[in-house]
Design a protein around this motif. Structure first.
Motif, PDB file in Angstrom:
ATOM      1  N   THR A 101       7.529  13.255  18.789  1.00 18.93           N
ATOM      2  CA  THR A 101       7.849  14.624  19.206  1.00 18.93           C
ATOM      3  C   THR A 101       8.540  15.426  18.107  1.00 18.93           C
ATOM      4  N   LEU A 102       8.920  14.774  17.016  1.00 19.46           N
ATOM      5  CA  LEU A 102       9.568  15.475  15.912  1.00 19.46           C
ATOM      6  C   LEU A 102       8.534  15.919  14.888  1.00 19.46           C
ATOM      7  N   LYS A 103       8.813  17.032  14.227  1.00 23.95           N
ATOM      8  CA  LYS A 103       7.902  17.594  13.229  1.00 23.95           C
ATOM      9  C   LYS A 103       8.692  17.956  11.975  1.00 23.95           C
ATOM     10  N   GLY A 104       7.969  18.158  10.880  1.00 22.71           N
ATOM     11  CA  GLY A 104       8.592  18.665   9.674  1.00 22.71           C
ATOM     12  C   GLY A 104       8.658  17.648   8.550  1.00 22.71           C
ATOM     13  N   PHE A 105       9.534  17.932   7.574  1.00 24.12           N
ATOM     14  CA  PHE A 105       9.601  17.140   6.351  1.00 24.12           C
ATOM     15  C   PHE A 105      11.025  16.691   6.021  1.00 24.12           C
ATOM     16  N   HIS A 106      11.884  16.654   7.038  1.00 24.27           N
ATOM     17  CA  HIS A 106      13.269  16.255   6.828  1.00 24.27           C
ATOM     18  C   HIS A 106      13.706  15.249   7.890  1.00 24.27           C
ATOM     19  N   LEU A 107      14.633  14.372   7.520  1.00 27.06           N
ATOM     20  CA  LEU A 107      15.293  13.423   8.418  1.00 27.06           C
ATOM     21  C   LEU A 107      14.359  12.371   9.005  1.00 27.06           C
ATOM     22  N   TYR A 108      13.185  12.219   8.436  1.00 26.54           N
ATOM     23  CA  TYR A 108      12.288  11.183   8.948  1.00 26.54           C
ATOM     24  C   TYR A 108      12.746   9.787   8.513  1.00 26.54           C
ATOM     25  N   GLY A 109      13.512   9.696   7.423  1.00 31.50           N
ATOM     26  CA  GLY A 109      14.086   8.412   7.046  1.00 31.50           C
ATOM     27  C   GLY A 109      15.138   7.976   8.059  1.00 31.50           C
ATOM     28  N   LEU A 110      16.000   8.898   8.456  1.00 37.06           N
ATOM     29  CA  LEU A 110      16.982   8.628   9.499  1.00 37.06           C
ATOM     30  C   LEU A 110      16.292   8.238  10.799  1.00 37.06           C
ATOM     31  N   ASP A 111      15.295   8.986  11.177  1.00 40.71           N
ATOM     32  CA  ASP A 111      14.580   8.726  12.424  1.00 40.71           C
ATOM     33  C   ASP A 111      13.964   7.336  12.426  1.00 40.71           C
ATOM     34  N   LEU A 112      13.341   6.964  11.325  1.00 44.72           N
ATOM     35  CA  LEU A 112      12.686   5.660  11.239  1.00 44.72           C
ATOM     36  C   LEU A 112      13.712   4.530  11.344  1.00 44.72           C
ATOM     37  N   CYS A 113      14.834   4.676  10.649  1.00 44.59           N
ATOM     38  CA  CYS A 113      15.880   3.651  10.699  1.00 44.59           C
ATOM     39  C   CYS A 113      16.495   3.541  12.089  1.00 44.59           C
ATOM     40  N   GLN A 114      16.709   4.676  12.750  1.00 44.96           N
ATOM     41  CA  GLN A 114      17.278   4.647  14.089  1.00 44.96           C
ATOM     42  C   GLN A 114      16.304   4.059  15.103  1.00 44.96           C
ATOM     43  N   ASN A 115      15.028   4.341  14.937  1.00 49.57           N
ATOM     44  CA  ASN A 115      14.028   3.732  15.813  1.00 49.57           C
ATOM     45  C   ASN A 115      13.988   2.217  15.614  1.00 49.57           C
ATOM     46  N   ALA A 116      14.189   1.787  14.365  1.00 52.54           N
ATOM     47  CA  ALA A 116      14.278   0.348  14.096  1.00 52.54           C
ATOM     48  C   ALA A 116      15.475  -0.257  14.812  1.00 52.54           C
ATOM     49  N   GLU A 117      16.607   0.450  14.779  1.00 52.30           N
ATOM     50  CA  GLU A 117      17.819  -0.052  15.441  1.00 52.30           C
ATOM     51  C   GLU A 117      17.604  -0.219  16.935  1.00 52.30           C
ATOM     52  N   PHE A 168       6.385  13.083   9.763  1.00 48.99           N
ATOM     53  CA  PHE A 168       6.382  12.214  10.939  1.00 48.99           C
ATOM     54  C   PHE A 168       4.966  11.766  11.307  1.00 48.99           C
ATOM     55  N   SER A 169       4.043  12.719  11.351  1.00 46.64           N
ATOM     56  CA  SER A 169       2.661  12.341  11.660  1.00 46.64           C
ATOM     57  C   SER A 169       2.044  11.546  10.520  1.00 46.64           C
ATOM     58  N   GLY A 170       2.450  11.843   9.286  1.00 42.82           N
ATOM     59  CA  GLY A 170       1.939  11.110   8.133  1.00 42.82           C
ATOM     60  C   GLY A 170       2.351   9.652   8.167  1.00 42.82           C
ATOM     61  N   ILE A 171       3.629   9.386   8.440  1.00 45.42           N
ATOM     62  CA  ILE A 171       4.095   7.999   8.530  1.00 45.42           C
ATOM     63  C   ILE A 171       3.343   7.248   9.625  1.00 45.42           C
ATOM     64  N   ASN A 172       3.220   7.858  10.789  1.00 46.66           N
ATOM     65  CA  ASN A 172       2.556   7.166  11.897  1.00 46.66           C
ATOM     66  C   ASN A 172       1.080   6.914  11.608  1.00 46.66           C
ATOM     67  N   HIS A 173       0.443   7.849  10.921  1.00 49.94           N
ATOM     68  CA  HIS A 173      -0.960   7.638  10.548  1.00 49.94           C
ATOM     69  C   HIS A 173      -1.067   6.534   9.507  1.00 49.94           C
ATOM     70  N   ALA A 174      -0.137   6.517   8.572  1.00 56.08           N
ATOM     71  CA  ALA A 174      -0.131   5.477   7.545  1.00 56.08           C
ATOM     72  C   ALA A 174       0.072   4.100   8.173  1.00 56.08           C
ATOM     73  N   GLN A 184       0.865  -1.167   0.000  1.00 50.75           N
ATOM     74  CA  GLN A 184       0.000   0.000   0.000  1.00 50.75           C
ATOM     75  C   GLN A 184       0.907   1.225   0.000  1.00 50.75           C
ATOM     76  N   PHE A 185       0.584   2.182  -0.869  1.00 46.45           N
ATOM     77  CA  PHE A 185       1.385   3.398  -1.036  1.00 46.45           C
ATOM     78  C   PHE A 185       0.773   4.541  -0.238  1.00 46.45           C
ATOM     79  N   PHE A 186       1.621   5.337   0.397  1.00 46.62           N
ATOM     80  CA  PHE A 186       1.182   6.532   1.122  1.00 46.62           C
ATOM     81  C   PHE A 186       2.110   7.683   0.734  1.00 46.62           C
ATOM     82  N   THR A 187       1.517   8.828   0.388  1.00 46.22           N
ATOM     83  CA  THR A 187       2.299   9.947  -0.144  1.00 46.22           C
ATOM     84  C   THR A 187       1.750  11.275   0.353  1.00 46.22           C
TER      85      THR A 187
END
Length: 256
Positions: A159-175, A57-63, A15-18
């Protein structure tokens, strides 16, 4: 959030989310994806044309809350599936499963823990850029195209907002969960070369502040930035000075 068509019940794998600001460009992306074999996938979009109701950040979590398929694809509106197909992607995922079934996030570009670029993409920086080996474990993935393995309980930092570094955040949360992230051999076109503006530097500052509460010392590398985080505000300022940062990065890469 809106669904662009009615294929949701048939979406087994993807499923795609954009986040969408230009609907014509988004429709072009969806058409190219379907031409590449994703006809049975559902395409959700967050309507940010007039106002940003969702940031990344909120978009990913909602998706993640809504996704019912095996894999969630969170991608930019300005990519085109001009090269590899859905079958190719499934093949590469299957290959990764045999190597590491604990994977959490997949991308087409990223950086390793030592800052080495791992890439398979065509964008304004060059055609069919390939740096590997592929697949390779990375500490961050570029946000133009990310696949989230829905069998894991993963989310972006609330707690993070915006449109940058969410890929880094997601990968680090996975780690932090004991999971890993990878770049695989999946080639597509990304129209943009990236946008490093003041909002980007604001996001980086916020991410440094988040990480300095978590650990004593760690390097972070993405496709467009690098920085070091300690628990000290003073040392963060010193180590992230451009000259010192360049020197330390060079020394880090020389280590075996």
């Amino acid at each position: 959030m809106k669904l662009i068509d009615s294929n949701i019940e048939k979406s087994t794998f993807f499923q795609f989310f954009t986040l969408v600001t230009r609907f014509d460009e988004y429709q072009e992306m969806v058409k190219s994806a379907k031409n590449a074999g994703f006809q049975d996938s559902a395409f959700y979009y967050f309507d940010n044309k007039n106002i940003n109701d969702f940031d990344a950040f909120s978009g990913i979590n909602h998706a993640i809350k809504l996704c019912t398929s095996k894999y969630l694809i969170f991608c930019h509106q300005d990519i085109l599936f001009n090269f590899d197909t859905k079958d190719h992607l499934l093949q590469k995922i299957e290959e990764l499963e045999t190597i590491d079934p604990s994977w959490a996030v997949i991308g087409n570009a990223g950086r390793t823990r030592k800052g080495q670029p791992i890439i398979k993409i065509t964008d304004p920086h060059g055609e069919e850029q390939t740096q590997g080996p592929l697949p390779s474990e990375v500490m961050s993935v570029d946000e133009n195209f990310m696949i989230i393995n829905m069998k894991n309980n993963l989310s972006a930092t609330t707690t993070l907002k915006g449109f940058h570094l969410y890929g880094l955040d997601l990968c680090q949360n996975a780690e932090y969960l004991g999971l890993k992230s990878y770049v695989i051999d999946f080639h597509l076109l990304h129209k943009s070369k990236g946008n490093i503006d003041q909002s980007f530097f604001n996001s980086r500052k916020e991410y440094i502040q988040l990480q300095q509460r978590r650990k004593k010392l760690k390097w972070f590398f993405t496709t467009c930035t690098r920085f070091c985080v300690t628990s000290s505000v003073l040392w963060n300022a010193i180590l992230n000075n451009k000259v010192i940062l360049k020197l330390l990065t060079s020394l880090l890469r020389r280590q075996k």
